[in-house]
Design a protein around this motif. Structure first.
Motif, mmCIF file in Angstrom:
data_model
loop_
_atom_site.group_PDB
_atom_site.id
_atom_site.type_symbol
_atom_site.label_atom_id
_atom_site.label_comp_id
_atom_site.label_asym_id
_atom_site.label_seq_id
_atom_site.Cartn_x
_atom_site.Cartn_y
_atom_site.Cartn_z
ATOM 1 N N LYS A 536 0.864 -1.202 0.000
ATOM 2 C CA LYS A 536 0.000 0.000 0.000
ATOM 3 C C LYS A 536 0.896 1.247 0.000
ATOM 4 C CE LYS A 536 -2.652 0.793 3.710
ATOM 5 N NZ LYS A 536 -1.726 1.971 3.971
ATOM 6 N N ASP A 537 1.937 1.187 0.826
ATOM 7 C CA ASP A 537 2.769 2.404 0.962
ATOM 8 C C ASP A 537 3.856 2.473 -0.114
ATOM 9 O OD1 ASP A 537 2.569 1.660 4.448
ATOM 10 O OD2 ASP A 537 1.224 2.823 3.142
ATOM 11 N N PHE A 538 4.217 1.326 -0.643
ATOM 12 C CA PHE A 538 5.346 1.329 -1.598
ATOM 13 C C PHE A 538 4.962 0.597 -2.885
ATOM 14 C CE2 PHE A 538 7.897 3.166 1.584
ATOM 15 C CZ PHE A 538 7.607 2.527 2.790
ATOM 16 N N SER A 539 4.156 1.282 -3.701
ATOM 17 C CA SER A 539 3.646 0.605 -4.918
ATOM 18 C C SER A 539 4.735 0.509 -5.981
ATOM 19 C CB SER A 539 2.475 1.410 -5.467
ATOM 20 O OG SER A 539 2.903 2.754 -5.611
ATOM 21 N N HIS A 540 5.884 1.042 -5.651
ATOM 22 C CA HIS A 540 6.962 1.053 -6.657
ATOM 23 C C HIS A 540 8.004 -0.014 -6.372
ATOM 24 C CE1 HIS A 540 8.467 2.888 -3.115
ATOM 25 N NE2 HIS A 540 9.699 2.618 -3.557
ATOM 26 N N ALA A 541 7.885 -0.672 -5.228
ATOM 27 C CA ALA A 541 9.003 -1.489 -4.747
ATOM 28 C C ALA A 541 9.171 -2.814 -5.482
ATOM 29 C CB ALA A 541 8.813 -1.753 -3.251
ATOM 30 N N PHE A 542 10.393 -3.196 -5.600
ATOM 31 C CA PHE A 542 10.700 -4.522 -6.161
ATOM 32 C C PHE A 542 11.990 -5.031 -5.550
ATOM 33 C CE2 PHE A 542 14.142 -3.304 -8.950
ATOM 34 C CZ PHE A 542 13.881 -1.994 -9.296
ATOM 35 N N ASP A 543 12.166 -6.326 -5.604
ATOM 36 C CA ASP A 543 13.363 -6.947 -5.014
ATOM 37 C C ASP A 543 13.794 -8.080 -5.929
ATOM 38 O OD1 ASP A 543 14.095 -8.288 -1.670
ATOM 39 O OD2 ASP A 543 15.378 -7.659 -3.355
ATOM 40 N N THR A 544 14.803 -8.802 -5.532
ATOM 41 C CA THR A 544 15.199 -9.967 -6.333
ATOM 42 C C THR A 544 14.945 -11.225 -5.527
ATOM 43 O OG1 THR A 544 17.419 -9.917 -5.464
ATOM 44 C CG2 THR A 544 17.035 -8.731 -7.545
ATOM 45 N N SER A 545 14.803 -12.333 -6.237
ATOM 46 C CA SER A 545 14.722 -13.622 -5.539
ATOM 47 C C SER A 545 15.727 -14.549 -6.203
ATOM 48 C CB SER A 545 13.322 -14.215 -5.684
ATOM 49 O OG SER A 545 13.200 -14.783 -6.981
ATOM 50 N N SER A 546 16.339 -15.371 -5.393
ATOM 51 C CA SER A 546 17.329 -16.319 -5.922
ATOM 52 C C SER A 546 16.879 -17.735 -5.620
ATOM 53 C CB SER A 546 18.678 -16.087 -5.249
ATOM 54 O OG SER A 546 19.245 -14.927 -5.760
ATOM 55 N N THR A 547 16.937 -18.559 -6.635
ATOM 56 C CA THR A 547 16.542 -19.960 -6.477
ATOM 57 C C THR A 547 17.745 -20.848 -6.738
ATOM 58 O OG1 THR A 547 14.445 -19.288 -7.421
ATOM 59 C CG2 THR A 547 14.852 -21.671 -7.206
ATOM 60 N N HIS A 548 18.008 -21.758 -5.840
ATOM 61 C CA HIS A 548 19.124 -22.687 -5.998
ATOM 62 C C HIS A 548 18.707 -23.767 -6.999
ATOM 63 C CE1 HIS A 548 22.623 -24.480 -3.492
ATOM 64 N NE2 HIS A 548 22.784 -24.661 -4.804
ATOM 65 N N LEU A 549 19.391 -23.891 -8.072
ATOM 66 C CA LEU A 549 19.048 -24.922 -9.078
ATOM 67 C C LEU A 549 19.764 -26.189 -8.677
ATOM 68 C CD1 LEU A 549 19.327 -22.630 -12.226
ATOM 69 C CD2 LEU A 549 17.247 -23.291 -10.986
ATOM 70 N N MET A 550 19.016 -27.119 -8.150
ATOM 71 C CA MET A 550 19.617 -28.284 -7.488
ATOM 72 C C MET A 550 19.899 -29.449 -8.423
ATOM 73 S SD MET A 550 20.045 -27.359 -4.462
ATOM 74 C CE MET A 550 20.251 -28.855 -3.455
ATOM 75 N N LYS A 551 19.118 -29.535 -9.507
ATOM 76 C CA LYS A 551 19.250 -30.729 -10.362
ATOM 77 C C LYS A 551 19.500 -30.351 -11.822
ATOM 78 C CE LYS A 551 15.837 -33.375 -10.243
ATOM 79 N NZ LYS A 551 15.201 -34.664 -10.598
ATOM 80 N N GLU A 552 20.128 -31.265 -12.569
ATOM 81 C CA GLU A 552 20.338 -31.044 -14.006
ATOM 82 C C GLU A 552 18.986 -30.713 -14.646
ATOM 83 O OE1 GLU A 552 24.007 -33.753 -15.472
ATOM 84 O OE2 GLU A 552 22.146 -34.858 -15.017
ATOM 85 N N GLY A 553 19.009 -29.802 -15.586
ATOM 86 C CA GLY A 553 17.760 -29.463 -16.258
ATOM 87 C C GLY A 553 17.927 -28.252 -17.140
ATOM 88 N N PHE A 554 16.810 -27.658 -17.542
ATOM 89 C CA PHE A 554 16.869 -26.475 -18.391
ATOM 90 C C PHE A 554 16.026 -25.366 -17.775
ATOM 91 C CE2 PHE A 554 12.602 -27.112 -19.756
ATOM 92 C CZ PHE A 554 12.436 -28.468 -19.983
ATOM 93 N N ARG A 555 16.346 -24.149 -18.159
ATOM 94 C CA ARG A 555 15.612 -22.974 -17.704
ATOM 95 C C ARG A 555 15.401 -22.064 -18.906
ATOM 96 N NH1 ARG A 555 12.767 -23.593 -14.068
ATOM 97 N NH2 ARG A 555 12.737 -21.407 -13.447
ATOM 98 N N ASP A 556 14.323 -21.277 -18.879
ATOM 99 C CA ASP A 556 14.044 -20.349 -19.971
ATOM 100 C C ASP A 556 14.260 -18.914 -19.516
ATOM 101 O OD1 ASP A 556 11.408 -22.543 -20.955
ATOM 102 O OD2 ASP A 556 13.398 -22.282 -21.840
ATOM 103 N N VAL A 557 14.620 -18.068 -20.466
ATOM 104 C CA VAL A 557 14.738 -16.653 -20.140
ATOM 105 C C VAL A 557 13.369 -16.107 -19.804
ATOM 106 C CG1 VAL A 557 16.716 -16.238 -21.645
ATOM 107 C CG2 VAL A 557 14.378 -15.957 -22.525
ATOM 108 N N ASP A 558 13.348 -15.030 -19.062
ATOM 109 C CA ASP A 558 12.097 -14.309 -18.798
ATOM 110 C C ASP A 558 12.442 -12.837 -18.658
ATOM 111 O OD1 ASP A 558 9.186 -14.681 -16.630
ATOM 112 O OD2 ASP A 558 9.838 -13.065 -17.955
ATOM 113 N N PRO A 559 12.436 -12.110 -19.782
ATOM 114 C CA PRO A 559 12.847 -10.701 -19.729
ATOM 115 C C PRO A 559 11.987 -9.875 -18.764
ATOM 116 C CG PRO A 559 12.332 -11.390 -21.988
ATOM 117 C CD PRO A 559 12.064 -12.543 -21.103
ATOM 118 N N TYR A 560 10.746 -10.294 -18.563
ATOM 119 C CA TYR A 560 9.882 -9.540 -17.638
ATOM 120 C C TYR A 560 10.434 -9.592 -16.220
ATOM 121 C CZ TYR A 560 6.603 -9.179 -21.446
ATOM 122 O OH TYR A 560 6.037 -8.880 -22.640
ATOM 123 N N LYS A 561 11.160 -10.666 -15.917
ATOM 124 C CA LYS A 561 11.713 -10.800 -14.553
ATOM 125 C C LYS A 561 13.226 -10.584 -14.553
ATOM 126 C CE LYS A 561 8.156 -14.061 -13.029
ATOM 127 N NZ LYS A 561 7.827 -15.503 -13.126
#
Ligand SMILES: [Cu+2]
Length: 702
Positions: A536-561
């Motif tokens: 409510k007070d900070f409609s502009h705020a954003f942060d980052t999140s980090s995810t540990h990639l634990m297993k072999e696999g693939f990931r896709d880009v996401d320019p929005y994030k």
């Protein structure tokens, strides 16, 4: 997607043109031309002797003598074994069998280094392929494995000559050209790996190896006159004049035309692809750049705080090994091995004569073997330094070429260039500026894969970043076209008689194998993205999140994030108590428009996702597997991740796919202005501060 033989037909041409060929040619021409002008070209003893004495590192590419030793061991093994063929052996690939990573990292100059060669042996008449390993010290074959039936290596130089000769001699081909009013001898035959289109069942049943037959599919383009009829600086570019509706399939096992698809006739455009010069660039004076900044000894490159080894691999092209950055007193590891792993080029037009055209340029053609000699003021600036490459002849040793090797001069280029503002600040009070002008080191090579030329730049920056750029140029794959519009095939040209040519839509996907070893091999992988934290007070705020990639696999880009990935050290932290790391930062991208179940796209799973992560395995080198040529099943990354091994605090390999969706335009015709795509490997917490802070101010002296 291959070319080729216009040059070869009547190989005599090779000899006549040898001078100019030698200067601006690729290995293939040298091999096809057969006559290798100048001592440096043919694997003469002296050159080979010098090469050996300069062997400095376990990852040095094979020398001419080592290639000869490998051939010798293989040939004597085959001679001695009555179940093995003696004639018509081809060697699509001979390369260093790299020693174990642990050995290389522990090795110290002067210590002994065992040398092994990996060799592919193809016997077309029996459609058999062997993989062999040779101990170059004992000169013995220590491994010889017959591959499953139908396993097809990349096409090799003399197979293009074979196919060209077979097609040219075929009465059906000659009649078809004449029926189009064309002189068959002035047709250029373009030789391609056959793609996934199976042979008609009846045809397959009628030939010895059926659907496993080693094949090529050949396209036709019109030169319209003998090569010598054109002024050397105004040659006819055959690719601008497609002869549409016509494909010839050749059985390479029996060197025989097995199918001619002659579906429709379209007029052939009449242009040469040239234009008189109307822009003259003032030649730049060779910059008196102190080449001292680039220190080159053997394959070792040192430039300011960077050091790495370079070698040209017959399949992958330029391989950058053991990359380190001098930080204070420490030479800190950044990566163990960086290289191109595969290229996939699907065409988007719904035409049976095109649907099989989806090239795997590394696995079907050995892109490294198609490397070109780099030329000053064409590929690189005058300050460039060069390294030659020594490659095997696919015929092995012969009377004309006893070592069975070919040297490609100036195959790798190294040069510095200005890189603009490195960093800058202005004092808010005194307005004094504190700035540094940057320079970067480019390690480059380029490969000529038929109508396309790909140039690859590995760019080392003073701020610890490595940028990877691919330049795409050459001639689009053109299609004879009529006046009415055609889906997926925009017109890009028209001649004086109103004859059109089109360039069907297609995509380029390039995958890079990035064995990053951030402060050593034990790493972990994190995915970072931005998340809005609106309140409510900070409609502009954003942060980052980090995810540990634990297993072999693939990931896709996401320019929005702003999604990107960190490879972090599991053994060292920076002064902020965070793991030291490097990030893979996306730039240009493309997404496959083919149906995911499309057979070729299933083989090119690497194109369907941008980042792939696997546990280090020296056998896992190619994104589409070892043998994508005529492969009936998907291999490569999709298989490598199947066992879902843990990535937690392990030796990891990242595979990154970039892409370019080519919506062709008239400006691409008759030759494409260079387009460039890439990505960056950026220090993130690897350094305690801006590593370029200590760069001297070039502007200070002014
Ligand atoms: Cu393209």
């Amino acid at each position: 997607m291959l070319l080729f033989m216009a040059i070869a037909h009547g190989t005599g041409i090779g000899k006549r043109w040898s001078r100019s060929l030698a200067v601006s040619c690729s290995l293939l021409c040298l091999l096809a031309a057969g006559s290798l002008p100048g001592a440096a070209m043919a694997g003469n003893k002296a050159a080979a002797a010098v090469a050996t004495s300069r062997l400095r590192h376990p990852l040095d590419p094979l020398s001419a003598t080592e290639i000869q030793t490998a051939f010798g061991a293989i040939l004597s093994t085959f001679q001695a074994n009555r179940d093995l063929p003696k004639q018509a052996l081809r060697f699509p690939l001979v390369a260093l069998a790299e020693p174990a990573k642990t050995f290389v990292l522990a090795w110290k100059p002067g210590q002994p280094m065992p040398r092994f060669a990996e060799v592919q042996i193809l016997h077309n008449p029996s459609n058999r392929l062997w993989l062999a390993e040779v101990d170059l010290t004992t000169r013995r074959v220590i491994k010889l494995d017959l591959q499953p039936a139908g396993t097809q290596p990349a096409l090799s130089a003399t197979e293009y000559t074979d196919a060209d000769e077979v097609v040219r001699a075929d009465p059906g081909f000659r009649a078809a050209m004449r029926s189009r009013g064309l002189n068959p001898d002035l047709v250029y035959v373009d030789v391609w790996a056959p793609g996934d289109e199976p042979l008609p069942a009846s045809l397959s049943a009628a030939i010895p190896f059926g659907q496993n037959t080693r094949m090529v599919r050949c396209l036709a383009f019109y030169r319209g006159a003998p090569i010598k009829a054109f002024k050397p600086d105004q040659p006819q570019n055959p690719y601008v004049r497609p002869i549409e509706g016509f494909v010839v399939t050749v059985d390479l096992n029996r060197r025989k035309v097995i199918e001619i698809s002659d579906r429709f006739v379209r007029p052939v455009i009449a242009i040469t692809g040239n234009q008189a010069v109307d822009v003259r660039l003032t030649p730049t004076q060779p910059k008196p750049r102190p080449t001292g900044d680039i220190k080159l000894s053997g394959q070792l490159v040192r430039w300011h705080k960077w050091q790495f080894y370079v070698s040209l691999h017959p399949r992958e092209g330029l391989v950058i090994s053991d990359v380190r950055f001098q930080d204070g007193g420490k030479l800190r590891p950044v990566a163990y091995r960086l290289s191109l792993s595969e290229i996939y080029v699907p065409y988007g037009i719904a035409d049976p004569g095109w649907s099989w055209r989806n090239a795997f340029d590394v696995g079907e053609y050995n892109a490294g073997m198609l490397a070109q000699t780099l030329t000053v003021n064409r590929d690189v600036p005058s300050s460039a330094q060069f390294l030659d490459a020594v490659f095997p002849s696919d015929l092995g040793p012969s009377k004309e070429n006893p070592l069975g090797t070919v040297t490609l001069p100036a195959a790798i280029g190294l040069y510095e260039r200005d890189s603009g503002i490195l960093w800058s600040r202005t004092d808010p009070t005194s307005y004094d500026r504190d700035s540094r002008y940057g320079r970067e080191l480019v390690a480059t090579w380029n490969t000529w894969i038929g109508n396309y030329v790909y140039s690859f730049d590995w760019i080392f920056k003073l701020d610890g970043t490595i940028a990877v750029r691919t330049q795409l140029t050459g001639t689009t794959l053109n299609r004879g076209s009529l006046e009415q519009p055609e889906a997926s095939a925009p017109k890009v040209g028209k001649d004086k008689k109103g004859v059109f040519v089109a360039a069907p839509y297609h995509q380029h996907f390039l995958n890079f194998r990035l064995d990053l070893d951030v402060d050593g091999p034990i790493n972990h992988a994190m995915e970072m993205e931005v998340v809005p934290i609106h309140s409510k007070d900070f409609s502009h705020a954003f942060d980052t999140s980090s995810t540990h990639l634990m297993k072999e696999g693939f990931r896709d880009v996401d320019p929005y994030k702003a999604r990107h990935w960190h490879l972090e050290s599991s053994t060292s932290v920076n002064p902020l108590a965070k793991p030291t790391g490097y990030a893979i930062e996306p730039d240009e991208l493309a997404f496959p428009y083919g149906n995911p179940n499309d057979p070729a796209l299933k083989k090119a799973m690497f194109a369907q996702h941008q980042l792939w992560l696997t546990r280090y395995n020296p056998k896992e080198r190619y994104a589409a597997g070892d043998f994508p040529n005529q492969a009936k099943t998907s291999d490569g990354l999709a298989e490598y991740i199947k066992d879902g091994q843990s990535l937690h605090d392990q030796d990891l390999v990242a595979w990154y796919t970039i892409g370019f969706t080519h919506i062709s335009r008239p400006e691409d015709y008759p030759v494409m202005p260079t387009d460039s795509i890439g990505f960056r490997i950026v220090p993130r917490g690897f350094f305690a501060a801006n590593p370029a802070l200590g760069v001297a101010d070039l502007g200070a002296s002014r």
